[in-house]
Design a protein around this motif. Sequence first.
Motif, mmCIF file in Angstrom:
data_model
loop_
_atom_site.group_PDB
_atom_site.id
_atom_site.type_symbol
_atom_site.label_atom_id
_atom_site.label_comp_id
_atom_site.label_asym_id
_atom_site.label_seq_id
_atom_site.Cartn_x
_atom_site.Cartn_y
_atom_site.Cartn_z
ATOM 1 N N ALA A 1 51.186 42.069 48.611
ATOM 2 C CA ALA A 1 51.059 41.074 47.539
ATOM 3 C C ALA A 1 49.771 40.286 47.692
ATOM 4 O O ALA A 1 49.044 40.051 46.710
ATOM 5 C CB ALA A 1 52.263 40.129 47.564
ATOM 6 N N ASP A 2 49.482 39.894 48.952
ATOM 7 C CA ASP A 2 48.228 39.167 49.191
ATOM 8 C C ASP A 2 47.030 40.033 48.840
ATOM 9 O O ASP A 2 46.026 39.546 48.298
ATOM 10 C CB ASP A 2 48.148 38.735 50.661
ATOM 11 N N GLY A 3 47.146 41.351 49.149
ATOM 12 C CA GLY A 3 46.045 42.256 48.811
ATOM 13 C C GLY A 3 45.831 42.364 47.318
ATOM 14 O O GLY A 3 44.690 42.379 46.842
ATOM 15 N N GLU A 4 46.941 42.456 46.578
ATOM 16 C CA GLU A 4 46.818 42.528 45.121
ATOM 17 C C GLU A 4 46.208 41.251 44.557
ATOM 18 O O GLU A 4 45.373 41.284 43.651
ATOM 19 C CB GLU A 4 48.191 42.780 44.489
ATOM 20 N N LEU A 5 46.647 40.105 45.100
ATOM 21 C CA LEU A 5 46.064 38.842 44.656
ATOM 22 C C LEU A 5 44.575 38.796 44.935
ATOM 23 O O LEU A 5 43.780 38.320 44.111
ATOM 24 C CB LEU A 5 46.769 37.664 45.341
ATOM 25 N N ALA B 1 42.818 40.888 42.509
ATOM 26 C CA ALA B 1 42.762 40.202 41.208
ATOM 27 C C ALA B 1 41.677 39.129 41.223
ATOM 28 O O ALA B 1 40.927 38.966 40.251
ATOM 29 C CB ALA B 1 44.116 39.575 40.898
ATOM 30 N N ARG B 2 41.577 38.386 42.331
ATOM 31 C CA ARG B 2 40.536 37.360 42.422
ATOM 32 C C ARG B 2 39.143 37.979 42.354
ATOM 33 O O ARG B 2 38.239 37.455 41.710
ATOM 34 C CB ARG B 2 40.694 36.570 43.721
ATOM 35 N N GLU B 3 38.979 39.122 43.062
ATOM 36 C CA GLU B 3 37.682 39.780 43.039
ATOM 37 C C GLU B 3 37.320 40.254 41.634
ATOM 38 O O GLU B 3 36.184 40.082 41.164
ATOM 39 C CB GLU B 3 37.691 40.961 44.013
ATOM 40 N N LYS B 4 38.311 40.845 40.948
ATOM 41 C CA LYS B 4 38.042 41.312 39.586
ATOM 42 C C LYS B 4 37.735 40.142 38.659
ATOM 43 O O LYS B 4 36.846 40.221 37.802
ATOM 44 C CB LYS B 4 39.253 42.095 39.052
ATOM 45 N N ALA C 1 36.418 37.315 39.574
ATOM 46 C CA ALA C 1 35.075 36.829 39.899
ATOM 47 C C ALA C 1 34.020 37.725 39.283
ATOM 48 O O ALA C 1 32.999 37.244 38.762
ATOM 49 C CB ALA C 1 34.907 36.773 41.426
ATOM 50 N N GLN C 2 34.252 39.046 39.336
ATOM 51 C CA GLN C 2 33.295 39.970 38.718
ATOM 52 C C GLN C 2 33.218 39.760 37.210
ATOM 53 O O GLN C 2 32.139 39.784 36.603
ATOM 54 C CB GLN C 2 33.703 41.408 39.037
ATOM 55 N N LEU C 3 34.405 39.550 36.589
ATOM 56 C CA LEU C 3 34.456 39.331 35.150
ATOM 57 C C LEU C 3 33.693 38.073 34.767
ATOM 58 O O LEU C 3 32.887 38.069 33.822
ATOM 59 C CB LEU C 3 35.920 39.231 34.708
ATOM 60 N N VAL C 4 33.931 36.994 35.527
ATOM 61 C CA VAL C 4 33.236 35.734 35.240
ATOM 62 C C VAL C 4 31.737 35.907 35.409
ATOM 63 O O VAL C 4 30.928 35.442 34.588
ATOM 64 C CB VAL C 4 33.770 34.609 36.155
ATOM 65 N N ALA C 5 31.327 36.585 36.501
ATOM 66 C CA ALA C 5 29.897 36.765 36.753
ATOM 67 C C ALA C 5 29.251 37.582 35.641
ATOM 68 O O ALA C 5 28.157 37.247 35.153
ATOM 69 C CB ALA C 5 29.695 37.453 38.112
ATOM 70 N N ARG C 6 29.937 38.652 35.199
ATOM 71 C CA ARG C 6 29.369 39.493 34.148
ATOM 72 C C ARG C 6 29.292 38.730 32.835
ATOM 73 O O ARG C 6 28.303 38.802 32.100
ATOM 74 C CB ARG C 6 30.232 40.748 33.999
ATOM 75 N N THR C 7 30.349 37.967 32.553
ATOM 76 C CA THR C 7 30.371 37.188 31.308
ATOM 77 C C THR C 7 29.264 36.144 31.297
ATOM 78 O O THR C 7 28.585 35.932 30.275
ATOM 79 C CB THR C 7 31.741 36.507 31.149
ATOM 80 N N ARG C 8 29.087 35.484 32.466
ATOM 81 C CA ARG C 8 28.024 34.474 32.549
ATOM 82 C C ARG C 8 26.641 35.101 32.375
ATOM 83 O O ARG C 8 25.756 34.514 31.732
ATOM 84 C CB ARG C 8 28.112 33.757 33.887
#
Length: 792
Positions: free
Chosen positions: A566-570, A573-576, A578-585
């Motif tokens: 569960a921690d790994g999935e979380l 999810a956080r990494e994805k 962060a990538q989404l936010v970085a790409r959007t920015r």
Amino acid sequence: MPSEGIQKHARALELDKILKLLASRTACDDAARIAENLVPSTSPDEVGRLLQETDDAYVMMARFGAPPFGGLTDVTNSLRRAQAGGMLTMAELLRVSGLLRTLRAVVEWRSKSEGVKSCLDDRFSMLMPNQYLENRINQAILSEEEMADGASQALSAIRRKIRNASSKAREVLDRMIRSASYQKYLQDPIVTIRGGRFVVPVRAEYRNEVPGLVHDTSASGSTLFVEPLSAVELNNQVRVLQSEEKKEIERILSELSAEAGGFADTILRGYHTAVELNVIFAKADLAYRMKATMPKVNDRGRIVLKKARHPLIDPKAVVPTDIELGTRFDTLVITGPNTGGKTVSLKTVGLLTLMAMCGLMIPTAEESEISVFQQVLADIGDEQSIEQSLSTFSAHMTNIIQIMKQAGPGSLILLDELGAGTDPVEGAALAEAILEALRAKGARIAATTHYAELKAYALQTQGVENASCEFNVETLRPTYRLLIGVPGRSNAFAISLRLGLENPVVERAKDLVSQENTRFEDVVQTLESSRQKLEGEREEARQARFRAEEMRRQAEEKLEQVQKEADGELEKAREKAAQLVARTRAQADSILNELEEVKKQRNKALTAEQKARMNAGMRELENGADPVREKGNGDYVLPRPLKAGDAVLIFDLDKKGTVIRPPEGDSGEALIQAGILQTRVPVSNLRLLREKPQRAPVGRVTRNVTSRATAKVTTECDLRGQAADEAVMNLDRFLDSALLSGVDQLTVIHGKGTGTLRAAVQQHLKNHPSVRSYRLGTFGEGESGVTIVELK
């Protein structure tokens, strides 16, 4: 107990074999001699101190490895002669230097472990290294037969003159052997040495043609080794200089000997202390190999051995057993069949007691307890003497008589096959009387026997306890387990049947046994059956408990695994996100740049290409920033159409937002403001919240500054294979990074190799302002292949 008595009874219990094992772990003859001649102490305080020393050494060895005692050498005679004004040889001085080097290495080893307090610190403080004298000897003497040129300026000058004179003599002779007029007189055109003088080989028939001194002849007499007159003076100069060289070497040796003599007392005190430490660490090494522990010590005659193992039996074959004496009873009567382990149990008690009294840790489980006795007296084995015409019974009885004379309240007495070797009735009566007499003297007693009368005596007498060595009649093999509180059976009838003796013979033998003995054996058999049944039930309970614990452990592991997943999935999810936010920015920044260009071109209309590019960028931004994924949303239906300002919940994201623009036409999508993002969301993915409608926010562009992600912190730096300069630069960067990350302890991997890289690393760490301390790795950390660094 007299010294001879100690040796005799200790040998019977095989203490001498343990001490030989201890001596084999030492590093020098003096330490081995001390180890082999250890005498059990009868003082509880002394025994406690000796065991504490061994335990401290054990702990230090486990953490930092063994001290380097390898070069310990006895130089007492040499130093005392030097102290009296004698001159030492180069070999003797090198041995003194080797001893000083060993003392210095031991002191340096202790300095690396100075964070650990030890009762051995007083001894370590008595080791006084003398690096001045060590360096003086090593710089002056190259080997046992060679003095260094730099030992003194005078010696260097003399040897230079010798080389020059020798060179001149050789030049003269070289010219002679190259001369055509002399070559016909020479056996070979070479220059050689005889008696320390340069000569040439001349044929015997031309002796008078080469004037000079004859120093030698060949075995056949055909060659004479002649020193030509032209080389005599030069050879004389070499001999005079060599005499001066010898005198100068003797002067240097006398000077070094005087300095060594001046430090003799300090060096010898350090040597004897190092020998004592070597013996203590040999005890710790032996304890490590025996998997031994430090027992509790008392002087009340109380012995409690848990999972005790005889140290001289193969660890793969020995069976741990629990033994106690002096707790609820002062006398233990051990019965059972031959080869069942009775004598081993007896020896284990005595040997482990003597080992502890010598300061040796014992092979038992934790929380074992040993008593200190004034005497450990044993009658074990066949003491029959043909020369003295003594029978087995007489030999045993002679020993027992001596034991009874010495026995007292502080005695541990071990008797093997008490009363054996004579008439069974008389032997049993005599054995019982001996036990009563020894108990009256206050001794602690353990005795083995086959007599049923002694089993009954133990059952009926307060303070006397039965014990037996378990025997499996089915397999005809002993289990070597000592069962305290259970009398043993000889099992003669059962064993005979198993071996094939006819049943009528066995039955007749049973009839011949007295009824009292039969009833007693029946009682013992009933007790044994009950014990085995209870033992089986206890084993079943233990197995059930073990299974329950195993199931609990598996459940905990499964829970931990699920939690980790569960921690790994979380984390994913956080990494994805962060990538989404970085790409959007990044896309938003690109659009902002386009807008800036538009502002600069106020008066110019946007081209179709620019409009298309900006619209495509906005669509890509909206689609990329939309993290909504379809999932089942049930049968929810909006209670009314949406309008601008409604508070809604984006169902997939579980995030609140505000409606900016309700769906138009058949699009089925509303424009939602969620935090800093505006996104188009299908109406089916929205839930109307019962909150006060908010004013729809005016769409605006927000620009955020992103910070660089923090790098992953590492605590290891691998420098293997790098040059020293490169390694130091990389180490500097590693230390700076660690300081910024707040790490306290680091591991620098440099390998063992020649030690050059390790030396460069440690020299740099020594001068680094942010390093609090450093040390080589211990067993399990990498030993001398790594350096552990602690930062300030």
